[in-house]
Design an enzyme around this catalytic site. Structure first.
Site, PDB file in Angstrom:
ATOM      1  N   TYR A  27       0.728  -1.442  -0.119  1.00 22.49           N
ATOM      2  CA  TYR A  27       0.176   0.253   0.195  1.00 22.49           C
ATOM      3  C   TYR A  27       1.097   1.298   0.213  1.00 22.49           C
ATOM      4  CZ  TYR A  27      -2.825   3.882   1.657  1.00 22.49           C
ATOM      5  OH  TYR A  27      -3.477   5.051   1.959  1.00 22.49           O
ATOM      6  N   SER A 109      -3.480  13.989   7.844  1.00 23.30           N
ATOM      7  CA  SER A 109      -4.248  13.671   6.746  1.00 23.30           C
ATOM      8  C   SER A 109      -5.734  13.626   7.179  1.00 23.30           C
ATOM      9  CB  SER A 109      -4.173  12.437   6.085  1.00 23.30           C
ATOM     10  OG  SER A 109      -5.015  11.852   5.193  1.00 23.30           O
ATOM     11  N   GLN A 130      -4.484  18.343   5.932  1.00 25.05           N
ATOM     12  CA  GLN A 130      -4.935  18.139   4.516  1.00 25.05           C
ATOM     13  C   GLN A 130      -6.556  17.804   4.399  1.00 25.05           C
ATOM     14  OE1 GLN A 130      -5.529  14.350   3.625  1.00 25.05           O
ATOM     15  NE2 GLN A 130      -6.487  15.481   1.742  1.00 25.05           N
ATOM     16  N   TYR A 132      -9.814  16.955   2.369  1.00 29.12           N
ATOM     17  CA  TYR A 132     -10.706  16.444   1.296  1.00 29.12           C
ATOM     18  C   TYR A 132     -12.136  17.035   1.212  1.00 29.12           C
ATOM     19  CZ  TYR A 132      -7.461  12.614   0.269  1.00 29.12           C
ATOM     20  OH  TYR A 132      -6.596  11.872  -0.037  1.00 29.12           O
ATOM     21  N   THR A 158      -6.626  18.784  -0.955  1.00 25.30           N
ATOM     22  CA  THR A 158      -5.895  17.830  -1.801  1.00 25.30           C
ATOM     23  C   THR A 158      -6.918  17.939  -3.312  1.00 25.30           C
ATOM     24  OG1 THR A 158      -4.679  16.653  -0.571  1.00 25.30           O
ATOM     25  CG2 THR A 158      -5.436  15.517  -2.298  1.00 25.30           C
ATOM     26  N   ARG A 167      -4.747   1.206  -7.957  1.00 18.99           N
ATOM     27  CA  ARG A 167      -3.424   0.928  -7.311  1.00 18.99           C
ATOM     28  C   ARG A 167      -3.771  -0.703  -7.453  1.00 18.99           C
ATOM     29  NH1 ARG A 167      -3.859   5.020  -2.988  1.00 18.99           N
ATOM     30  NH2 ARG A 167      -4.284   7.154  -4.126  1.00 18.99           N
ATOM     31  N   LYS A 254      -3.090  21.236  -3.061  1.00 16.32           N
ATOM     32  CA  LYS A 254      -1.917  20.197  -3.287  1.00 16.32           C
ATOM     33  C   LYS A 254      -2.549  19.012  -4.299  1.00 16.32           C
ATOM     34  CE  LYS A 254      -0.023  16.229  -0.504  1.00 16.32           C
ATOM     35  NZ  LYS A 254      -0.638  15.266  -1.012  1.00 16.32           N
ATOM     36  N   HIS A 278       0.958  13.061  -6.071  1.00 15.27           N
ATOM     37  CA  HIS A 278       0.419  12.236  -4.881  1.00 15.27           C
ATOM     38  C   HIS A 278       1.370  11.122  -4.987  1.00 15.27           C
ATOM     39  CE1 HIS A 278      -3.657  12.148  -2.641  1.00 15.27           C
ATOM     40  NE2 HIS A 278      -3.031  11.014  -2.497  1.00 15.27           N
ATOM     41  N   ARG A 281       0.301   8.046  -7.198  1.00 12.38           N
ATOM     42  CA  ARG A 281      -0.615   7.290  -6.819  1.00 12.38           C
ATOM     43  C   ARG A 281      -1.866   7.486  -7.644  1.00 12.38           C
ATOM     44  NH1 ARG A 281       1.024   4.717  -2.111  1.00 12.38           N
ATOM     45  NH2 ARG A 281      -0.967   4.620  -0.899  1.00 12.38           N
ATOM     46  N   ASP A 309       6.169  17.980  -4.209  1.00 17.05           N
ATOM     47  CA  ASP A 309       6.680  16.878  -3.516  1.00 17.05           C
ATOM     48  C   ASP A 309       6.634  15.787  -4.668  1.00 17.05           C
ATOM     49  OD1 ASP A 309       4.169  15.601  -3.830  1.00 17.05           O
ATOM     50  OD2 ASP A 309       3.405  16.360  -2.069  1.00 17.05           O
ATOM     51  N   GLY A 311       9.008  11.914  -4.774  1.00 16.36           N
ATOM     52  CA  GLY A 311       9.947  11.108  -5.179  1.00 16.36           C
ATOM     53  C   GLY A 311      11.448  11.550  -4.542  1.00 16.36           C
ATOM     54  N   GLY A 332       7.085  12.125   1.524  1.00 12.12           N
ATOM     55  CA  GLY A 332       6.086  11.157   1.675  1.00 12.12           C
ATOM     56  C   GLY A 332       6.845   9.736   2.164  1.00 12.12           C
TER      57      GLY A 332
HETATM   58  C1  LIG Z   1       0.930   5.584   1.957  1.00 15.23           C
HETATM   59  C2  LIG Z   1       0.368   6.833   1.331  1.00 15.23           C
HETATM   60  C3  LIG Z   1      -0.538   7.541   1.709  1.00 15.23           C
HETATM   61  C4  LIG Z   1      -0.935   8.875   1.294  1.00 15.23           C
HETATM   62  N1  LIG Z   1      -2.019   9.410   1.950  1.00 15.23           N
HETATM   63  C5  LIG Z   1      -2.267  10.877   1.521  1.00 15.23           C
HETATM   64  C6  LIG Z   1      -3.672  11.563   1.929  1.00 15.23           C
HETATM   65  O1  LIG Z   1      -4.247  10.961   2.759  1.00 15.23           O
HETATM   66  N2  LIG Z   1      -3.639  12.579   1.418  1.00 15.23           N
HETATM   67  C7  LIG Z   1      -2.776  13.339   0.488  1.00 15.23           C
HETATM   68  O2  LIG Z   1      -3.205  14.533   0.196  1.00 15.23           O
HETATM   69  N3  LIG Z   1      -1.849  12.957   0.039  1.00 15.23           N
HETATM   70  C8  LIG Z   1      -1.477  11.434   0.475  1.00 15.23           C
HETATM   71  N4  LIG Z   1      -0.374  10.811   0.091  1.00 15.23           N
HETATM   72  C9  LIG Z   1       0.533  11.515  -0.977  1.00 15.23           C
HETATM   73  C10 LIG Z   1       1.799  12.397   0.151  1.00 15.23           C
HETATM   74  O3  LIG Z   1       1.051  13.377   0.578  1.00 15.23           O
HETATM   75  C11 LIG Z   1       2.652  12.873  -1.122  1.00 15.23           C
HETATM   76  O4  LIG Z   1       1.982  13.753  -2.034  1.00 15.23           O
HETATM   77  C12 LIG Z   1       3.336  11.841  -1.818  1.00 15.23           C
HETATM   78  O5  LIG Z   1       3.888  10.723  -0.874  1.00 15.23           O
HETATM   79  C13 LIG Z   1       4.778  12.311  -2.381  1.00 15.23           C
HETATM   80  O6  LIG Z   1       5.584  11.470  -2.931  1.00 15.23           O
HETATM   81  P1  LIG Z   1       6.850  10.618  -2.388  1.00 15.23           P
HETATM   82  O7  LIG Z   1       5.840   9.495  -1.440  1.00 15.23           O
HETATM   83  O8  LIG Z   1       7.501  10.030  -3.408  1.00 15.23           O
HETATM   84  O9  LIG Z   1       7.498  11.393  -1.506  1.00 15.23           O
HETATM   85  C14 LIG Z   1      -0.009   9.531   0.647  1.00 15.23           C
HETATM   86  C15 LIG Z   1       1.185   8.988   0.133  1.00 15.23           C
HETATM   87  C16 LIG Z   1       1.385   7.732   0.410  1.00 15.23           C
HETATM   88  C17 LIG Z   1       2.810   7.104  -0.010  1.00 15.23           C
END
Ligand SMILES: Cc1cc2nc3c(=O)[nH]c(=O)nc-3n(C[C@H](O)[C@H](O)[C@H](O)COP(=O)(O)O)c2cc1C
Length: 382
Positions: A27, A109, A130, A132, A158, A167, A254, A278, A281, A309, A311, A332
């Site tokens: 996940y 979140s 964050q 929704y 977001t 996914r 975001k 994101h 994702r 954000d 990578g 992240g």
């Molecule tokens: C497991 C996971 C859960 C995430 N949950 C949220 C979320 O609830 N809300 C949101 O805006 N972004 C969420 N994100 C996105 C992160 O805020 C961020 O944009 C992203 O992880 C950046 O990429 P990186 O993991 O390569 O650093 C999530 C990312 C991951 C990996």
């Protein structure tokens, strides 16, 4: 393998992989469709080279930044992510404590597993929420009032998740909330009994930002259902403008990618935009934040804070983003794998290592503070 064996992103990821049941690891680690954007996020930093300067007297380094009115001791922060108590039983509290200790911002979140109020008790460091956008406008207002009352400093809406990303790793394991694992998924939990023991012996899993409003239980609502039934795919610029007015403080979107959207965000009163896909994702094949950074900074960077954000795994990634004009950089997975690997000490170690890398790299670049970084330090490969 122990925490002290972790020296970089790949090490933390490997320790997290060993500790977590497969469906939870996947996940975090997974992304949408073919995960092309996910991989590209980190690769895009390699398309640009740093050009150092020498003999500049760099014995003291100041890497602090000010972003959306918040003074951060570090130019990176912990981006909001869902479900952290599934990754480690201390979840958001571990991340918030580590971030606060290092003087940086962390995001909570909407799908967080610790309440905004409990996280706020950790300290008065900068905290983002964050959000929704729900179909129920009354619910949106109530949630904003709650965030205001709990002392949130920055509102992050977001805007890249109008529908859930595809996914496929989660489909294979049956990962969903509430759990609906398939036989293979269950077998992977059985193989990691320590995770199960910790899960059972700590406070029950919950989503305190939503619990009052959404009943999530097997047979009732799932997170997938929450996205399709409660969030509003009709959300538009007018709605967000009203939200910005209602909040009356620092507000950012975001998940912005286009120059045009960044300009609109500035026009409706946002004080920042976060370029993000994101973590790959949501829309696979999307442009990366780093690739898009220069264009957005040129368009709105003198009026609002441009953040990115996606990578980020190395200090040099942060320096490249700052040189391109980002005001700060979100992480992240770079703190989530350390959280899963070792809780708060894991996140602290990851932040400390990233800080040490940035400090070393700034010295090697010949820059004493972030304002000395500019595009003169970069050459784009063609
Ligand atoms: C497991 C996971 C859960 C995430 N949950 C949220 C979320 O609830 N809300 C949101 O805006 N972004 C969420 N994100 C996105 C992160 O805020 C961020 O944009 C992203 O992880 C950046 O990429 P990186 O993991 O390569 O650093 C999530 C990312 C991951 C990996």
């Amino acid at each position: 393998m122990r925490l002290t064996d972790c020296h970089n992103f790949a090490d933390f990821r490997e320790l997290a992989r060993r500790r977590l049941p497969g469906p939870i690891f996947n996940y975090i680690d997974g992304a949408a469709d073919d995960e092309v954007t996910y991989r590209r996020n980190t690769q895009s930093f390699n398309d640009v080279d740093l050009v150092p300067n020498i003999l500049r007297g760099v014995e003291k380094i100041d890497m602090s930044v000010t972003v959306m009115g918040q003074k951060l001791a570090l130019p990176f922060y912990c981006s909001p992510t869902a479900l952290q108590r599934l990754f480690h039983h201390d979840g958001e509290l571990a991340v918030a404590r580590a971030a606060t200790k290092h003087g940086t911002m962390f995001g909570v979140s909407s799908l967080g597993t610790t309440s905004l109020e409990d996280v706020r008790k950790i300290g008065d460091g900068p905290q983002a929420y964050q959000f929704y956008f729900h179909k129920d406008r009354g619910l949106n207002k109530a949630m904003m009032r709650r965030a205001k009352a709990s002392g949130v400093n920055v509102m992050m809406l977001t805007v890249d998740s109008i529908t859930g990303g595809n996914r496929e790793r989660d489909k294979r394991t049956g990962f969903s909330i509430p759990f609906k694992l398939n036989a293979r998924g269950i077998a992977q939990f059985v193989m990691k009994p320590m995770w199960g023991i910790n899960y059972i012996t700590h406070p029950a899993f919950s989503l305190p930002q939503l619990d009052e409003h959404v009943k999530m239980a097997p047979g009732a609502m799932s997170i997938g259902g929450y996205f399709t039934e409660m969030l509003d795919p009709a959300m538009n610029w007018k709605d967000v403008e009203e939200m910005v007015d209602e909040w009356g403080g620092h507000f950012c979107l975001k998940g912005v990618m286009s120059v045009e959207d960044a300009k609109k965000a500035q026009k409706i009163g946002c004080t920042g935009v976060i370029l993000s896909n994101h973590g790959g994702r949501q829309l696979d094949g999307s442009r990366t934040a780093f690739d898009q950074l220069a264009a957005v900074v040129d368009a709105v960077g003198s009026k609002i804070d441009v953040i990115m954000d996606g990578g980020v795994q190395r200090g040099t990634h942060v320096l490249k983003a700052l040189s391109m004009g980002a005001k700060a950089v979100g992480m992240g997975r770079a703190y989530l794998f350390p959280l899963a690997a070792a809780g708060q000490p894991g996140v602290e170690r990851a932040i400390e290592l990233m800080k040490t890398e940035i400090e070393r790299d700034m010295k090697l670049m010949g820059t004493r503070n972030v304002s000395e970084l500019s595009r003169k330090n970069l050459i784009i490969r063609h």
